[in-house]
Design a protein around this motif. Structure first.
Motif, PDB file in Angstrom:
ATOM      1  N   GLY A 113      -4.741  22.423 -10.267  1.00 53.00           N
ATOM      2  CA  GLY A 113      -6.182  22.453 -10.033  1.00 53.00           C
ATOM      3  C   GLY A 113      -7.040  22.205 -11.253  1.00 53.00           C
ATOM      4  N   LEU A 114      -6.457  21.689 -12.330  1.00 49.09           N
ATOM      5  CA  LEU A 114      -7.211  21.442 -13.553  1.00 49.09           C
ATOM      6  C   LEU A 114      -7.659  19.983 -13.632  1.00 49.09           C
ATOM      7  N   GLU A 115      -8.711  19.744 -14.397  1.00 50.78           N
ATOM      8  CA  GLU A 115      -9.158  18.379 -14.693  1.00 50.78           C
ATOM      9  C   GLU A 115      -9.000  18.162 -16.192  1.00 50.78           C
ATOM     10  N   ILE A 116      -8.119  17.233 -16.555  1.00 52.23           N
ATOM     11  CA  ILE A 116      -7.708  17.071 -17.944  1.00 52.23           C
ATOM     12  C   ILE A 116      -7.880  15.619 -18.370  1.00 52.23           C
ATOM     13  N   GLY A 117      -8.460  15.411 -19.525  1.00 50.32           N
ATOM     14  CA  GLY A 117      -8.588  14.079 -20.096  1.00 50.32           C
ATOM     15  C   GLY A 117      -8.060  14.072 -21.512  1.00 50.32           C
ATOM     16  N   ILE A 118      -7.372  13.003 -21.880  1.00 52.13           N
ATOM     17  CA  ILE A 118      -6.819  12.854 -23.220  1.00 52.13           C
ATOM     18  C   ILE A 118      -7.402  11.597 -23.847  1.00 52.13           C
ATOM     19  N   VAL A 119      -7.760  11.674 -25.115  1.00 50.21           N
ATOM     20  CA  VAL A 119      -8.271  10.522 -25.855  1.00 50.21           C
ATOM     21  C   VAL A 119      -7.368  10.277 -27.055  1.00 50.21           C
ATOM     22  N   THR A 120      -6.856   9.046 -27.210  1.00 51.01           N
ATOM     23  CA  THR A 120      -5.968   8.745 -28.327  1.00 51.01           C
ATOM     24  C   THR A 120      -6.018   7.277 -28.698  1.00 51.01           C
ATOM     25  N   LYS A 121      -5.646   6.983 -29.940  1.00 49.64           N
ATOM     26  CA  LYS A 121      -5.453   5.617 -30.405  1.00 49.64           C
ATOM     27  C   LYS A 121      -3.970   5.284 -30.550  1.00 49.64           C
ATOM     28  N   SER A 122      -3.100   6.195 -30.163  1.00 50.93           N
ATOM     29  CA  SER A 122      -1.689   6.054 -30.512  1.00 50.93           C
ATOM     30  C   SER A 122      -0.799   5.715 -29.321  1.00 50.93           C
ATOM     31  N   ASN A 123       0.143   4.799 -29.548  1.00 46.08           N
ATOM     32  CA  ASN A 123       1.140   4.501 -28.512  1.00 46.08           C
ATOM     33  C   ASN A 123       2.218   5.576 -28.448  1.00 46.08           C
ATOM     34  N   LEU A 124       2.161   6.565 -29.321  1.00 44.07           N
ATOM     35  CA  LEU A 124       3.061   7.717 -29.200  1.00 44.07           C
ATOM     36  C   LEU A 124       2.836   8.445 -27.881  1.00 44.07           C
TER      37      LEU A 124
END
Length: 337
Positions: A146-157
């Motif tokens: 039930g969570l809303e999660i966003g990730i921001v990255t510049k990495s292909n890791l």
């Protein structure tokens, strides 16, 4: 290991996060980057500003080794009494007991409140390969629903965690946002010296989308006279569409004084013909004019339509670079999730 003497005894007594940072143990030295432990008391940070584009933020590290010349988050090191802008990219603090803290704090999150990971430091910077703080956080998220999660990255890791993203997405709403400022590899190396190449980021977004993870591109910051030509922006929108990106949004450069101290000397060296224009644009503000931001927003809307990036993801992807909201400045840009 003994603590690194970053803060000589002759300096005033430190308190709060500055004291915790000064007590951190050195974990590695080399390549002009040093890692320290950071025994934080909280991992989940509530955004209290009325214009904040999300409710909660998580930054697994303090500082970022990617050394982006324009980075607005350099000011966060000032809370630890590290006021040289370069410290942000050379002194990286690794937060301890992150998963345990998150487990305790998630009970504060109400339905519909969004959690953004990586608003002030990249969660997949080189430190993550060794310390895996981001992975520990994601493993904890996988135990919840039930969570809303966003990730921001510049990495292909970020591709390392595809299976974990799939687990999280079964019971939560998840978006992975890949930041790409330009497709020009040489220019990207100048602007973002230690970040993965833009083609690798685009490939990462494609693989995430193919794995069923909602993923798209954040083009931020857009730099006047450097990355803002319609031709270059269209090339990025087209490449995003061809790679299966669900969305792409852009936001213009946000230049705080601590960032300007690093960015303007870089600009004077590499783009001397632009330095006076930038000084005038930012002499009494951290944002570009509303008219510039409006033109950028309208251009991106036309380009998305032209290249067929139109879907139900739009309403979840209307928040872009967090800097605009963090400074309490009205913006017509889109949201991140």
């Amino acid at each position: 290991m003994a603590s690194s003497p970053l803060f000589p005894d002759s300096k005033p007594k430190l308190v709060g996060i500055a004291r915790l940072a000064s007590d951190g143990e050195s974990l590695r030295q080399g390549h002009d980057v040093e890692y320290f432990t950071l025994p934080v008391r909280s991992l989940l940070n509530r955004c209290t500003g009325v214009r904040m584009p999300f409710t909660w933020t998580i930054n697994p590290y303090r500082g970022c080794e990617f050394a982006c010349k324009y980075c607005y988050a350099r000011y966060t090191h000032e809370f630890m009494e590290l006021r040289d802008g370069v410290d942000f990219e050379q002194k990286i603090f690794v937060k301890q007991h992150a998963a345990d803290l998150l487990r305790q704090e998630l009970r504060q999150v109400k339905p519909g409140e969004e959690i953004a990971i990586g608003t002030a430091t990249d969660p997949y910077q080189p430190a993550e390969r060794r310390f895996e703080v981001t992975r520990a956080i994601l493993e904890e998220f996988a135990r919840h629903r039930g969570l809303e999660i966003g990730i921001v990255t510049k990495s292909n890791l970020v591709l390392r965690d595809i299976e974990l993203f799939q687990q999280i997405a079964r019971n939560n709403r998840l978006f992975v946002n890949i930041t790409i400022t330009t497709l020009n590899v040489d220019l990207a190396r100048m602007l973002e010296p230690r970040a993965p190449r833009p083609d690798l980021r685009l490939e990462a977004m494609q693989k995430l989308s193919q794995a069923g993870i909602p993923a798209g591109v954040i083009c931020a910051p857009v730099l006047p006279g450097i990355t803002d030509s319609p031709r270059d922006l269209e090339a990025l929108v087209k490449a995003t569409a061809q790679a299966g990106g669900k969305y792409i949004f852009a936001n213009s450069l946000f230049l705080k004084p601590c960032s300007a101290a690093v960015f303007l000397p870089f600009l004077e060296k590499e783009f001397p013909q632009l330095i006076e224009s930038y000084r005038q644009r930012y002499k009494d503000r951290a944002f570009l004019s509303a008219s510039y931001r409006r033109r950028l927003s309208q251009l991106m809307a036309r380009l998305r339509q032209k290249h067929g990036i139109r879907s139900d993801y739009d309403r979840y992807s209307q928040r872009t670079h967090p800097a605009a909201a963090a400074a309490s400045e009205p913006s017509d840009q889109m949201k991140l999730f």
